[in-house]
Design an enzyme around this catalytic site. Structure first.
Site, PDB file in Angstrom:
ATOM      1  N   LYS A  52       0.835  -1.204   0.000  1.00  0.00           N
ATOM      2  CA  LYS A  52       0.000   0.000   0.000  1.00  0.00           C
ATOM      3  C   LYS A  52       0.871   1.255   0.000  1.00  0.00           C
ATOM      4  O   LYS A  52       0.605   2.210  -0.730  1.00  0.00           O
ATOM      5  CB  LYS A  52      -0.949  -0.017   1.217  1.00  0.00           C
ATOM      6  CG  LYS A  52      -2.089  -1.025   1.027  1.00  0.00           C
ATOM      7  CD  LYS A  52      -2.863  -1.329   2.293  1.00  0.00           C
ATOM      8  CE  LYS A  52      -3.844  -2.468   1.995  1.00  0.00           C
ATOM      9  NZ  LYS A  52      -4.517  -2.989   3.180  1.00  0.00           N
ATOM     10  N   GLN A  96      -4.917  -1.845   9.388  1.00  0.00           N
ATOM     11  CA  GLN A  96      -4.750  -3.150   8.747  1.00  0.00           C
ATOM     12  C   GLN A  96      -5.324  -4.261   9.629  1.00  0.00           C
ATOM     13  O   GLN A  96      -5.018  -4.345  10.807  1.00  0.00           O
ATOM     14  CB  GLN A  96      -3.258  -3.410   8.480  1.00  0.00           C
ATOM     15  CG  GLN A  96      -2.971  -4.681   7.730  1.00  0.00           C
ATOM     16  CD  GLN A  96      -3.549  -4.680   6.312  1.00  0.00           C
ATOM     17  OE1 GLN A  96      -3.394  -3.716   5.566  1.00  0.00           O
ATOM     18  NE2 GLN A  96      -4.243  -5.752   5.946  1.00  0.00           N
ATOM     19  N   ASP A 119     -11.542   2.372   3.773  1.00  0.00           N
ATOM     20  CA  ASP A 119     -11.924   0.957   3.596  1.00  0.00           C
ATOM     21  C   ASP A 119     -13.438   0.820   3.443  1.00  0.00           C
ATOM     22  O   ASP A 119     -13.934  -0.233   3.048  1.00  0.00           O
ATOM     23  CB  ASP A 119     -11.483   0.143   4.823  1.00  0.00           C
ATOM     24  CG  ASP A 119     -10.177  -0.604   4.603  1.00  0.00           C
ATOM     25  OD1 ASP A 119      -9.826  -0.837   3.422  1.00  0.00           O
ATOM     26  OD2 ASP A 119      -9.523  -0.965   5.593  1.00  0.00           O
TER      27      ASP A 119
END
Ligand code: NAP
Length: 285
Positions: A52, A96, A119
């Protein structure tokens, strides 16, 4: 023989668009910024986070990493999220998953400012997706829609079957297909006559987490088969939920694993970060 949907190529073109857009935003004084939080030392999470960060650097997005020890308390993590909520140079926050045992992931997600929730897992964003009035779409299902569109495949009116009903893939996937006017069936571990239902699908999306679960007898000739699975076969080799070797000759289109849905997830995260930066800075498209 099916046409292979090349996720690497589609993802590269999304990233190129992102890079162009970031450059244009910088000219207007806005640099999109993403904070990635990783807790503990799970090797798979470390790889995802590195990928990422690399993708941000390649597209001109500013990124910050916060690597915390597995001993981090819930309150310490919440405090970090609050700090990031207040940072004007950070437009997107990604925590994460999975978090180490003892940390409440849902509570952490709820602490994220919904406008920074790239997200799209915050309940407010989940609700927005449900009613079709959303800023962000969850990255993996959004990537699947992008892959289908990249082939010029019409979703409207098609019979779509999603195997899997997780909150991060199956359910939002079904909702996005519905928003695109597909006629959607969701299957799960209690579904009866699964193979017969799948055989009706013009578009079949597998998000099960079981290697080679979708066999040739479950696929309608010419169907679009999208494999979200990231599994390991009996030799420990990365494979998908679809028995590729046997399904590929029967399908119309198919995504490989690796190189299908996987590369799209990060590309859509970058896009969400741009959207977040526009939302917070008031920049228009
Ligand atoms: P999950 O939370 O474990 O959900 C799996 C779903 O499959 C559940 O809804 C389950 O049904 C259903 N299922 C399990 N066995 C079944 C069976 N025998 N028949 C029908 N349905 C069955 O998994 P997930 O997080 O959604 O992930 C699914 C796969 O996608 C995994 O391989 C994961 O690694 C992969 N993934 C890939 C990406 C990417 O970027 N490419 C991103 C996320 C996930 P119940 O609800 O009834 O238990």
């Amino acid at each position: 023989m099916a046409k292979l949907i090349d996720g690497k190529a589609v993802s590269a073109s999304v990233r190129a668009q992102v890079a162009q857009e970031v450059a244009a935003m910088k000219e207007k004084g806005v640099t999109p910024g993403l904070a990635v939080v990783i807790v503990g030392d799970d090797p798979a999470s470390r790889t995802y986070v590195n990928n990422k960060k690399k993708a941000c650097a390649e597209t001109g997005i500013y990124s910050e990493e916060y690597a915390l020890p597995a001993s981090t308390t819930q309150e310490e993590l919440l405090e970090l999220v609050r700090t990031l909520n207040g940072k004007p140079d950070i437009h997107g926050i990604l925590v994460q998953s999975p978090l180490p045992k003892g940390l409440d992931e849902e509570a952490v997600i709820e602490e994220i400012n919904p406008q920074k929730d790239v997200d799209a897992f915050h309940l407010q964003n989940v609700g927005r997706i449900m009613i079709g009035n959303f800023h962000f779409l969850p990255c993996t299902p959004a990537g699947v829609i992008e892959l289908i569109r990249s082939q010029g495949i019409e979703i409207a009116g098609k019979s779509c079957v999603v195997i899997g009903r997780s909150n991060i893939v199956g359910k939002p996937m079904a909702m996005l297909l519905l928003h695109n006017n597909g006629t959607v069936t969701i299957c799960h571990s209690k579904t009866k006559n699964l193979a017969a239902i799948c055989r009706e699908a013009d578009i079949l999306v597998a998000a099960v987490g079981r290697p080679k679960f979708v066999t040739e007898d479950m696929v309608k000739p010419g169907a679009v088969v999208i494999d979200v699975g990231m599994d390991r076969d009996e030799n420990g080799k990365l494979c998908g939920d679809v028995d590729f070797a046997h399904v590929e000759p029967k399908a119309g289109y198919i995504t490989p694993v690796p190189g299908g849905v996987g590369p799209m997830t990060i590309a859509m995260l970058l896009r969400n970060t741009i959207t977040a930066a526009k939302l917070q800075s008031g920049l228009k498209d």
